[in-house]
Design a protein around this motif. Structure first.
Motif, mmCIF file in Angstrom:
data_model
loop_
_atom_site.group_PDB
_atom_site.id
_atom_site.type_symbol
_atom_site.label_atom_id
_atom_site.label_comp_id
_atom_site.label_asym_id
_atom_site.label_seq_id
_atom_site.Cartn_x
_atom_site.Cartn_y
_atom_site.Cartn_z
ATOM 1 N N VAL A 98 0.829 -1.207 0.000
ATOM 2 C CA VAL A 98 0.000 0.000 0.000
ATOM 3 C C VAL A 98 0.864 1.258 0.000
ATOM 4 O O VAL A 98 1.716 1.443 0.875
ATOM 5 C CB VAL A 98 -0.937 0.003 1.222
ATOM 6 N N HIS A 99 0.604 2.116 -0.972
ATOM 7 C CA HIS A 99 1.235 3.429 -1.026
ATOM 8 C C HIS A 99 0.142 4.456 -1.253
ATOM 9 O O HIS A 99 -0.963 4.131 -1.702
ATOM 10 C CB HIS A 99 2.263 3.485 -2.160
ATOM 11 N N GLY A 100 0.428 5.703 -0.940
ATOM 12 C CA GLY A 100 -0.600 6.731 -1.090
ATOM 13 C C GLY A 100 -1.781 6.426 -0.196
ATOM 14 O O GLY A 100 -1.628 6.159 0.989
ATOM 15 N N SER A 101 -2.976 6.426 -0.775
ATOM 16 C CA SER A 101 -4.197 6.191 -0.011
ATOM 17 C C SER A 101 -4.815 4.848 -0.360
ATOM 18 O O SER A 101 -4.833 4.450 -1.520
ATOM 19 C CB SER A 101 -5.226 7.293 -0.304
ATOM 20 N N ALA A 102 -5.314 4.172 0.661
ATOM 21 C CA ALA A 102 -6.170 2.992 0.489
ATOM 22 C C ALA A 102 -7.446 3.313 1.243
ATOM 23 O O ALA A 102 -7.469 3.302 2.486
ATOM 24 C CB ALA A 102 -5.508 1.738 1.041
ATOM 25 N N LEU A 103 -8.518 3.627 0.523
ATOM 26 C CA LEU A 103 -9.727 4.157 1.133
ATOM 27 C C LEU A 103 -10.921 3.238 0.886
ATOM 28 O O LEU A 103 -11.032 2.629 -0.185
ATOM 29 C CB LEU A 103 -10.040 5.538 0.568
ATOM 30 N N THR A 119 3.900 2.084 2.840
ATOM 31 C CA THR A 119 4.946 3.100 2.861
ATOM 32 C C THR A 119 4.701 4.018 4.056
ATOM 33 O O THR A 119 3.573 4.146 4.554
ATOM 34 C CB THR A 119 4.956 3.931 1.570
ATOM 35 N N ASP A 120 5.759 4.669 4.504
ATOM 36 C CA ASP A 120 5.633 5.473 5.726
ATOM 37 C C ASP A 120 4.793 6.729 5.526
ATOM 38 O O ASP A 120 4.412 7.391 6.503
ATOM 39 C CB ASP A 120 7.009 5.821 6.298
ATOM 40 N N ASP A 121 4.472 7.068 4.276
ATOM 41 C CA ASP A 121 3.614 8.218 4.017
ATOM 42 C C ASP A 121 2.217 7.815 3.538
ATOM 43 O O ASP A 121 1.437 8.662 3.102
ATOM 44 C CB ASP A 121 4.265 9.153 2.997
ATOM 45 N N ALA A 122 1.895 6.529 3.617
ATOM 46 C CA ALA A 122 0.595 6.036 3.164
ATOM 47 C C ALA A 122 -0.440 6.142 4.283
ATOM 48 O O ALA A 122 -0.107 6.396 5.445
ATOM 49 C CB ALA A 122 0.710 4.584 2.698
ATOM 50 N N CYS A 123 -1.698 5.932 3.908
ATOM 51 C CA CYS A 123 -2.756 5.928 4.918
ATOM 52 C C CYS A 123 -3.871 4.984 4.493
ATOM 53 O O CYS A 123 -4.058 4.694 3.316
ATOM 54 C CB CYS A 123 -3.308 7.330 5.154
ATOM 55 N N LEU A 124 -4.589 4.495 5.496
ATOM 56 C CA LEU A 124 -5.840 3.776 5.305
ATOM 57 C C LEU A 124 -6.976 4.716 5.684
ATOM 58 O O LEU A 124 -6.797 5.614 6.518
ATOM 59 C CB LEU A 124 -5.893 2.532 6.188
ATOM 60 N N PRO A 160 -8.428 9.775 8.036
ATOM 61 C CA PRO A 160 -7.441 8.796 7.576
ATOM 62 C C PRO A 160 -6.584 8.284 8.731
ATOM 63 O O PRO A 160 -6.350 8.993 9.709
ATOM 64 C CB PRO A 160 -6.599 9.585 6.569
ATOM 65 N N MET A 161 -6.129 7.054 8.607
ATOM 66 C CA MET A 161 -5.218 6.449 9.580
ATOM 67 C C MET A 161 -3.838 6.352 8.934
ATOM 68 O O MET A 161 -3.628 5.553 8.029
ATOM 69 C CB MET A 161 -5.715 5.055 9.980
ATOM 70 N N PRO A 162 -2.875 7.174 9.388
ATOM 71 C CA PRO A 162 -1.547 7.131 8.784
ATOM 72 C C PRO A 162 -0.827 5.824 9.092
ATOM 73 O O PRO A 162 -1.163 5.115 10.052
ATOM 74 C CB PRO A 162 -0.831 8.334 9.401
#
Length: 209
Positions: A98-103, A119-124, A160-162
């Motif tokens: 998962v990178h970027g957003s997973a929504l 990735t450390d800059d991604a979020c759910l 969002p959850m980082p």
């Protein structure tokens, strides 16, 4: 093609490929992803599977334009449910990268996999409340894995959850720099092939309870 499939050294990589739509899941993409999972599960040359997204984001969730155009599409609803169940029926490791957003449905797809590398800059995120929608299809995987108060916070506010928070609550198995995402996801997928498919499928069922 809304899904791109590649194969190397026993690992089948399935990439959502609608970057102009942030890989939103329309019916055609869901069908292509399901077909790719079935094919990977049946192919003896495939030892492990990595699901990711092309472009800046993993998946923006359901294609809202298609949903609004066909609000009562039972076929899409059924296919979405099957997509969420499929990883638990395949006796091979399935890792979400998962990178970027997973929504929304994208977050649910990631959590349906056996493990998630972010990735450390991604979020759910589960933003359905912001669209005045109930998250009936996408919420169960989250609710099963976090305390009720955390689930309420995420589902009722849509925040969002980082990635660091996802790691803290066990939704992510590993958090890595962007350049290491596919390498780490592939390494985890490969490392999880110790058991034969029948035994791994039994292990998945044990974990799912």
């Amino acid at each position: 093609m809304s899904v791109v499939v590649t194969h190397a050294e026993g690992v089948r990589r399935i990439a959502l490929d609608r970057p102009q739509k942030r890989n939103a899941l329309d019916t055609a993409t869901i069908a292509a992803l399901c077909d790719a999972l079935v094919a990977a599960g049946a192919d003896a040359s495939v030892r492990a599977i990595v699901i990711t997204g092309n472009g800046p984001h993993f998946c923006a969730g359901a294609d809202l334009a298609e949903m609004r155009a066909n609000p009562g599409d039972r076929e899409r609803f059924a296919m979405t449910g099957w997509m969420m169940d499929a990883p638990r029926t395949i006796g091979k490791p399935i890792i979400a990268a998962v990178h970027g957003s997973a929504l929304g449905a994208g977050a649910a797809l990631a959590l349906a996999c056996d493990a998630v590398v972010m990735t450390d800059d991604a979020c759910l995120g589960w933003p359905e409340a912001r669209h005045k929608m109930m998250p009936r299809v996408v919420a169960p995987g989250l609710i099963a894995r976090v305390p009720p108060g955390v689930a309420f916070d995420l589902l009722a506010t849509g925040r969002p959850m980082p990635a660091p928070e996802a790691l803290r609550f066990g939704l992510a198995a590993r958090v890595v720099p962007p350049e290491a995402l596919l390498t780490e996801a592939t390494a985890l997928a490969t490392a999880a092939t110790l058991l034969p498919p029948e035994a791994l499928l039994e292990l998945k069922k044990m974990i799912a309870g």
